[in-house]
Design an enzyme around this catalytic site. Structure first.
Site, PDB file in Angstrom:
ATOM      1  N   HIS A 132       0.889  -1.227   0.005  1.00 51.68           N
ATOM      2  CA  HIS A 132       0.183   0.235   0.130  1.00 51.68           C
ATOM      3  C   HIS A 132       0.917   1.365   0.047  1.00 51.68           C
ATOM      4  O   HIS A 132       0.660   2.076  -0.818  1.00 51.68           O
ATOM      5  CB  HIS A 132      -0.898  -0.250   1.210  1.00 51.68           C
ATOM      6  CG  HIS A 132      -1.651   1.332   1.437  1.00 51.68           C
ATOM      7  ND1 HIS A 132      -3.001   1.266   0.951  1.00 51.68           N
ATOM      8  CD2 HIS A 132      -1.402   2.417   2.107  1.00 51.68           C
ATOM      9  CE1 HIS A 132      -3.522   2.733   1.205  1.00 51.68           C
ATOM     10  NE2 HIS A 132      -2.332   3.039   2.191  1.00 51.68           N
ATOM     11  N   GLU A 133       1.746   1.378   0.889  1.00 49.44           N
ATOM     12  CA  GLU A 133       2.773   2.442   0.969  1.00 49.44           C
ATOM     13  C   GLU A 133       3.549   2.669  -0.422  1.00 49.44           C
ATOM     14  O   GLU A 133       4.004   3.771  -0.905  1.00 49.44           O
ATOM     15  CB  GLU A 133       3.881   2.293   2.238  1.00 49.44           C
ATOM     16  CG  GLU A 133       2.977   2.194   3.490  1.00 49.44           C
ATOM     17  CD  GLU A 133       1.972   3.531   3.857  1.00 49.44           C
ATOM     18  OE1 GLU A 133       2.378   4.580   3.311  1.00 49.44           O
ATOM     19  OE2 GLU A 133       1.138   3.109   4.465  1.00 49.44           O
ATOM     20  N   HIS A 136       1.375   4.422  -2.700  1.00 52.51           N
ATOM     21  CA  HIS A 136       1.747   5.915  -2.736  1.00 52.51           C
ATOM     22  C   HIS A 136       2.983   6.385  -3.655  1.00 52.51           C
ATOM     23  O   HIS A 136       2.758   7.366  -3.947  1.00 52.51           O
ATOM     24  CB  HIS A 136       1.793   6.053  -1.263  1.00 52.51           C
ATOM     25  CG  HIS A 136       0.431   6.234  -0.285  1.00 52.51           C
ATOM     26  ND1 HIS A 136      -0.590   6.867  -1.016  1.00 52.51           N
ATOM     27  CD2 HIS A 136      -0.012   5.674   0.671  1.00 52.51           C
ATOM     28  CE1 HIS A 136      -1.758   6.639  -0.174  1.00 52.51           C
ATOM     29  NE2 HIS A 136      -1.276   5.814   0.877  1.00 52.51           N
TER      30      HIS A 136
END
Length: 249
Positions: A132-133, A136
């Site tokens: 998920h990071e 980003h």
């Protein structure tokens, strides 16, 4: 790609405009000019240095394949799957479960995780969080978040100085700064900064959820991780979350 660059430009312009408005209220035309120059300088500073500032604020320590082999290898594998350059990898000695990505571009990115989240989550769940990071990073959301956080903090600090401009301070037209106006600036300028952040970044998390699922290849991992972190924050036993994981998406 164009959409995120547009949002970044809009974010910077909105913050500079807010700086100028605060300066106009507190110091007339001269105050507005000074505040606009300060806002422009803050944009440049945030662009280049905010990521390192965030890492120092959390007292993050950089790790490599020797000092944290499993975690570093996880990030390397996910970065390769995402088609990203290898980011710098950090660990934060903090019990609170947390992870984040920062940096002005994928070539200058860093990811960090606390020892708390590494202890609470399984390897699969942690992999979902870090995917998920990295989403980003791939979407360049980190540039938006680091700039918005640092400049919003500066606006809050500027608003806190508002009362120092009251009393004998006078603008070019000879009018003093109304203490009530200065008080309103102190209250509402940080709120306006927060609303700008929310308006620009409201869709970032949804995009990162989808991107992280694609990068990690396991959509349920992040969902299980978030459920476990939520239960941890509420002080509930973690074995219940492990026994009844959230359904796969």
């Amino acid at each position: 790609m164009f959409g995120n660059w547009f949002k970044t430009t809009l974010l910077m312009a909105a913050f500079v405009a807010l700086f100028g408005a605060i300066g106009l209220v507190l110091g007339g035309r001269t105050g507005m000019l000074v505040a606009l120059l300060f806002g422009g300088a803050m944009n440049i500073w945030a662009w280049w240095f905010s990521a390192d500032m965030v890492l120092r604020m959390y007292d993050a320590r950089e790790v490599d394949a020797r000092s944290a082999p499993e975690f570093h290898a996880m990030i390397a594998e996910l970065a390769q799957r995402a088609g990203l350059p290898m980011p710098r990898v950090y660990i934060i000695d903090e019990a609170q479960p947390n992870a984040f990505a920062t940096g002005r571009s994928p070539e200058h990115a860093a990811v960090a995780a606390t020892t708390g989240i590494m202890r609470v989550l399984t390897a699969r769940e942690l992999r979902g969080v870090m995917a998920h990071e990295l989403a980003h990073v791939k979407h360049r959301d980190t540039l938006i978040s680091t700039i918005s956080a640092s400049i919003a903090g500066a606006i809050s600090a500027l608003a806190n100085f508002a009362m120092f401009f009251t009393g004998g301070q006078r603008d070019e037209e000879g009018g003093g700064v109304n203490p009530l106006v200065a008080l309103l600036v102190m209250i509402f300028a940080p709120v306006a900064a927060m609303l700008i952040q929310l308006a620009i970044s409201r869709s970032r998390e949804f995009g990162a959820d989808a991107g992280g699922a694609a990068i990690g290849g396991d959509p349920g991992a992040l969902a299980d991780a978030l459920l476990k972190i939520e239960r941890y924050a509420q002080g509930l036993p973690l074995h219940a979350a492990e026994a009844h994981p959230r359904p796969r998406r």
